[in-house]
Design an enzyme around this catalytic site. Structure first.
Site, short mmCIF file in Angstrom:
data_model
loop_
_atom_site.label_atom_id
_atom_site.label_comp_id
_atom_site.label_asym_id
_atom_site.label_seq_id
_atom_site.Cartn_x
_atom_site.Cartn_y
_atom_site.Cartn_z
N HIS A 34 93.13 47.76 64.05
CA HIS A 34 94.09 48.55 64.83
C HIS A 34 95.14 49.17 63.91
CE1 HIS A 34 92.86 45.44 67.93
NE2 HIS A 34 92.60 46.57 68.56
N GLN A 145 85.34 53.20 64.26
CA GLN A 145 83.89 53.38 64.19
C GLN A 145 83.14 52.10 64.61
OE1 GLN A 145 81.93 55.92 63.73
NE2 GLN A 145 80.08 54.65 63.68
N SER A 183 89.02 41.54 67.96
CA SER A 183 89.91 40.57 68.64
C SER A 183 89.11 39.36 69.10
CB SER A 183 90.59 41.24 69.83
OG SER A 183 91.25 42.40 69.42
N ARG A 184 87.80 39.52 69.25
CA ARG A 184 86.96 38.41 69.71
C ARG A 184 86.71 37.35 68.62
NH1 ARG A 184 84.15 39.99 74.56
NH2 ARG A 184 84.71 42.13 74.95
#
Ligand code: PAF
Length: 278
Positions: A34, A145, A183-184
């Site tokens: 991010h 991407q 984030s996982r």
């Protein structure tokens, strides 16, 4: 840095903005991926706006939605450090009031890859991104991407609906061992975290074969599957070779850029990754 939680508050801020505005939409729980979008947006625009909204419409299961990691305080402090001008953090009710009934459906290219295994996912993504673009009205919007199909779907929507925004795609950011940032990843146990590197290993194998002269899509796919099957904690959902623009499956050698992508469960955690070969 201002934080706005309602559309009307954000609109008041937006109407006073002069110069170019770059937008980074997120579901929070920020990582380097991010932050690379924010960096790119800062370099190309006078001002950067971000959003944090965990969009229920794009989740396939309530369990996955409930397990999605959140840390708004930390996210806001990271955005602040990076010089973001304002962050839009709406509630679910603000984005989807009880009488909400309009959805965006990008047709053909959402039927395959992620769309095949996550029905309704891209309808949720396209709808929320269209709403966010309408609210924020950026000159440019930034996406990673890593979510290759999401990028293709959003570009198609922007083209089809003549939305006045430039979609900027930034490279996937990876951990030192090659795992794509997501984030996982925090939900992986230490053992699963080690095993998760197998996705990147499979992409590296395909890349080496491709630049070594292998052009048969099925051979490239088989090589990747061989690598993935060596990892006992990995359960492959799909490995696919598609045209990088249309997302049509490629079955014979072609000069067009290839999107080589996969979804693989490591334990209970579903990870995706991809590479473009051209
Ligand atoms: O990539 C994401 O984080 C989300 O899909 C997005 C683009 C913010 C829409 O909810």
């Amino acid at each position: 840095m201002q934080v706005y939680r309602t559309v009307s508050e954000f609109r008041a801020f937006r109407s006073a903005v002069q110069g170019t505005l770059g937008f980074v939409p997120t579901m929070g729980y920020l990582h380097e991926g991010h932050l690379s979008l924010v960096k790119a947006a800062s370099l190309e625009n006078d001002l950067v706006v971000a959003s944090i909204f965990v969009n229920p419409m794009q989740f396939n299961s309530t369990a996955d939605l409930a397990a999605y990691p959140r840390d708004e305080k930390q996210d806001l402090s990271l955005f602040r450090e990076m010089g973001v001008a304002s962050v839009f953090v709406p509630s679910v009710e603000e984005m989807y009031p009880p009488d909400f009934q309009t959805y965006i459906q990008v047709e053909k290219m959402t039927q395959k890859l992620e769309g095949e295994y996550r029905p309704g996912h891209f309808r949720g993504v396209a709808t929320v991104v269209a709403k966010l673009l309408n609210i924020v009205q950026p000159m440019r919007a930034y996406f990673g991407q890593k979510d290759a199909q999401q990028v293709a779907v959003i570009k198609q929507m922007v083209q089809d609906l003549n939305l006045p925004v430039e979609i900027v795609v930034c490279p996937t950011v990876r951990e030192a061992d090659g795992l794509a940032m997501s984030s996982r990843n925090v939900r992986l146990s230490p053992e699963e975290r080690k095993a998760a590197v197998v996705l990147h290993k499979a992409l590296v194998a395909a890349k080496a074969a491709f630049y070594g002269g292998e052009r048969e899509p099925e051979r490239l796919r088989e090589m990747m599957l061989q690598v993935l099957h060596q990892e006992p904690l990995a359960r492959v959902e799909y490995v696919s070779i598609n045209d990088a623009v249309t997302l049509e499956v490629v079955i014979t050698p072609t000069a067009s850029p290839l999107l080589v992508s996969m979804a693989v469960f490591i334990g209970e955690i579903r990870l995706i990754d991809n590479i473009i070969l051209a």
